[in-house]
Design an enzyme around this catalytic site. Structure first.
Site, PDB file in Angstrom:
ATOM      1  N   SER A  95       5.272  -3.457   2.732  1.00 48.52           N
ATOM      2  CA  SER A  95       3.967  -4.102   2.658  1.00 48.52           C
ATOM      3  C   SER A  95       4.084  -5.554   2.180  1.00 48.52           C
ATOM      4  O   SER A  95       4.658  -6.388   2.866  1.00 48.52           O
ATOM      5  CB  SER A  95       3.025  -3.276   1.777  1.00 48.52           C
ATOM      6  OG  SER A  95       1.686  -3.668   1.954  1.00 48.52           O
ATOM      7  N   ASP A 224      -1.638   4.429   9.198  1.00 47.20           N
ATOM      8  CA  ASP A 224      -1.732   3.503   8.070  1.00 47.20           C
ATOM      9  C   ASP A 224      -3.137   2.898   8.021  1.00 47.20           C
ATOM     10  O   ASP A 224      -3.531   2.150   8.903  1.00 47.20           O
ATOM     11  CB  ASP A 224      -0.685   2.395   8.227  1.00 47.20           C
ATOM     12  CG  ASP A 224      -0.536   1.516   6.997  1.00 47.20           C
ATOM     13  OD1 ASP A 224      -1.527   1.346   6.246  1.00 47.20           O
ATOM     14  OD2 ASP A 224       0.564   0.982   6.780  1.00 47.20           O
ATOM     15  N   HIS A 253       0.315   4.623   4.665  1.00 47.59           N
ATOM     16  CA  HIS A 253       0.919   3.399   4.145  1.00 47.59           C
ATOM     17  C   HIS A 253       2.121   3.710   3.245  1.00 47.59           C
ATOM     18  O   HIS A 253       3.144   3.038   3.314  1.00 47.59           O
ATOM     19  CB  HIS A 253      -0.138   2.611   3.359  1.00 47.59           C
ATOM     20  CG  HIS A 253       0.230   1.192   3.093  1.00 47.59           C
ATOM     21  ND1 HIS A 253       0.506   0.288   4.096  1.00 47.59           N
ATOM     22  CD2 HIS A 253       0.372   0.510   1.913  1.00 47.59           C
ATOM     23  CE1 HIS A 253       0.798  -0.894   3.562  1.00 47.59           C
ATOM     24  NE2 HIS A 253       0.728  -0.780   2.245  1.00 47.59           N
TER      25      HIS A 253
END
Length: 273
Positions: A95, A224, A253
């Site tokens: 991320s 996600d 995620h």
């Protein structure tokens, strides 16, 4: 306790496990480097040197007022690589850790880097713009940000189950592991979270991605809810000249915990190729 000092005198905590070809991990936005231990342990046992550090404002690193832009964060990554004199490195980011890697390559080049892995990427551009019509509306993002200076733990608790895709078919995460991850966010400076929010969503990394000159593996969850695969994973892979995309069915995620064995196996295969 192991620390590296950056160019602006910020102390970064790091862990250095195993020996062999180096793998350096950059972590997610509201977590610390502890998130990676379920990958670091088996990879170290397979003959790799696994290094992970807490970003400034996170975990056991210093919490300065400034420095939460990607140029500074990329220079922090450079300080880690230079201090430990690591070469032939595979960089693995999750991320917010993915644009740190991309900006490092743009600023420092790939002399020390062999490969990169971008997991649940926050790339190439999260914000909706005329040439990025599928991005998030600015007003939607600001509404989310408004709760952080008032009650950040409440927001974390509210998003924890979507983060890990609780209830999605095939997702396995115990309540204890989810609570452990929520507790990790308590070590993070709210100032860091607020300061990172705009760079994460508003920085356009498309040109930097096109210039990457090392092999890349892009791993993304099909489900996600935070960084949608169409907006992030697929576009990221399409922009990098030498890249592979792997999409995990029903993946959320937080793949590092819900799909830890699959992710570890994919990392090991890509690193040892």
């Amino acid at each position: 306790m192991l620390y590296i000092t950056t160019g602006d005198d910020v102390q970064l905590f790091y862990k250095d496990w195993g020996s062999g070809a180096p793998v350096v991990f950059t972590h997610s936005w509201s977590l610390s480097s502890a998130m990676w231990q379920y990958q670091m342990i088996p990879l170290a046992e397979q003959g790799l040197r696994c290094v992970a550090y807490d970003r400034r404002g996170h975990g056991r690193s210093d919490q300065p007022w400034d420095g939460y832009d990607f140029d500074t964060l990329a220079d922090d990554l450079a300080a880690v690589l230079e201090r430990l004199d690591l070469r032939g490195v595979t960089l693995v980011g999750h991320s917010t850790g993915t644009p740190e890697i991309v900006r490092y390559l743009a600023r420092q080049g790939s002399e020390r880097i062999a490969k990169i892995v971008l997991v649940s990427s926050a790339l190439p551009l999260m914000l909706k713009t005329p040439d990025n019509p599928d991005g998030f509306e600015a007003a939607e993002l600001e509404q989310m940000h408004a709760l952080w200076p008032i009650d950040f733990p409440r927001w974390v608790r509210e998003v924890s189950e979507p983060f890990f895709g609780v209830g999605l078919p095939g997702n396995e995460i115990s309540r204890d592991l989810l609570e452990w991850s929520v507790a990790d966010t308590h070590s993070v400076s709210v100032r860091a979270m607020m300061s990172l929010a705009h760079p994460v969503t508003e920085t356009d990394h498309r040109d930097d991605l096109r210039r990457i000159d090392v092999p890349a593996l892009v791993i993304h969850g099909e489900a996600d809810a935070f960084n949608p695969v169409g907006l992030c994973g697929r576009q990221t892979a399409a922009l990098i000249p030498d890249s592979r995309l792997k999409v995990y069915d029903n993946g959320p995620h937080g793949l590092h915990l819900t799909h830890r064995e699959q992710l570890t196996g994919d990392l090991l295969e890509f690193i040892k190729q």
